[in-house]
Design an enzyme around this catalytic site. Structure first.
Site: not given
Length: 285
Positions: A99, A44, A129
């Site tokens: 990530h 995010k 988010s």
């Protein structure tokens, strides 16, 4: 429906296409090639936007490609089962996405010339988010409120673990010539200048007309309308609803969701945990 996370090496991961065996293989067996370019973010933080920009640079602004091939095939996530499979078969030069915290990233990276672009974002916006995103997909434990997600975030029990540890790990590479650190905020504030900075880092030259096409086709509106970029083609079992998983694409939305007390308490935690890093690395108010 995912009620919890998958834990691996002390880090919580989403469920679904995440498997311990793949996470192990990524670390131990995945071979980073010198010409690879990897987008790395904490979830995010603007991942898809940066990937879209890179796809357009990489393909010499092939609009047909970004409108006909899903983003996860163009730049596969190496830590999920389908992405690992696509990435290992892909011919170079490859665009890759991850990530992963630095200690779970492929060991082969340390001896390669692969280029990493690390994108950070104001963690308060990451929290808001993240709250909306994880409630929109069946991949992880769902927070009941922004307040609860904020607690999980500070504890480091959100998918991919501690944001503070993630940033510390990757930022430690900031002096390496194959590492570029960017912020979501500078990408918003000066998209054109940041795209030029990325091109310089990659050793790519873009003509003025190509640059304007990159800006146009990686805009929030263009990506929201592009089914290959807005994640609406994810398997229905992973989606709570079919709306594109692109909400606002703005900075400062946290102000609509944090109380003054929450914001002040979080700022204090942020200052304490990041005190050893230069303040200019974090270009948000």
């Amino acid at each position: 429906m995912a009620e919890d996370n998958l834990w691996y090496e002390g880090i919580p991961f989403p469920t679904g296409p995440y498997k311990p065996e793949i996470l192990r293989k990524v670390r131990e067996e995945f071979v980073m090639e010198d010409e690879d370019v990897v987008v790395i973010t904490f979830p995010k933080s603007g991942t898809h936007w940066l990937v879209e920009i890179l796809c357009l640079i990489h393909s010499k602004v092939d609009i047909k490609w970004i409108q006909s091939v899903p983003v996860w095939e163009r730049s596969p996530w190496i830590e999920i089962e389908p992405g690992f499979s696509i990435a290992t078969k892909k011919k170079g030069p490859r665009l890759l996405t991850s990530h992963l915290p630095i200690h779970l990233f492929p060991k082969s990276f340390s001896s390669s010339k692969a280029k990493v672009i690390y994108l950070i974002r104001n963690p308060k916006d990451v929290i808001v988010s993240g709250y909306f995103f994880w409630n929109s997909v069946n991949l992880s434990k769902k927070p009941k409120s922004v307040e609860q997600y904020l607690e999980w975030f500070v504890e480091g029990t959100v998918p991919y673990g501690s944001w503070f540890d993630h940033v510390h790990g990757w930022v430690s590479l900031r002096e390496r010539e194959n590492f570029l650190m960017l912020s979501y905020e500078e990408l918003k504030r000066d998209t054109e200048g940041t795209v030029e900075k990325i091109c310089q880092f990659l050793g790519k030259k873009v003509e003025p007309e190509e640059l304007s096409l990159i800006l146009k086709n990686s805009s929030f509106q263009a990506m929201r309308e592009n089914k290959m970029s807005n994640l609406s083609t994810l398997k229905p079992k992973y989606l709570v609803h079919q709306n594109p998983l692109m909400r606002k694409g703005v900075t400062g939305d946290w102000k609509n969701h944090f109380t003054v007390a929450q914001a002040e308490a979080f700022d204090k935690i942020l200052q304490e945990k990041m005190a050893d890093l230069p303040q200019e690395l974090f270009p948000w108010e």
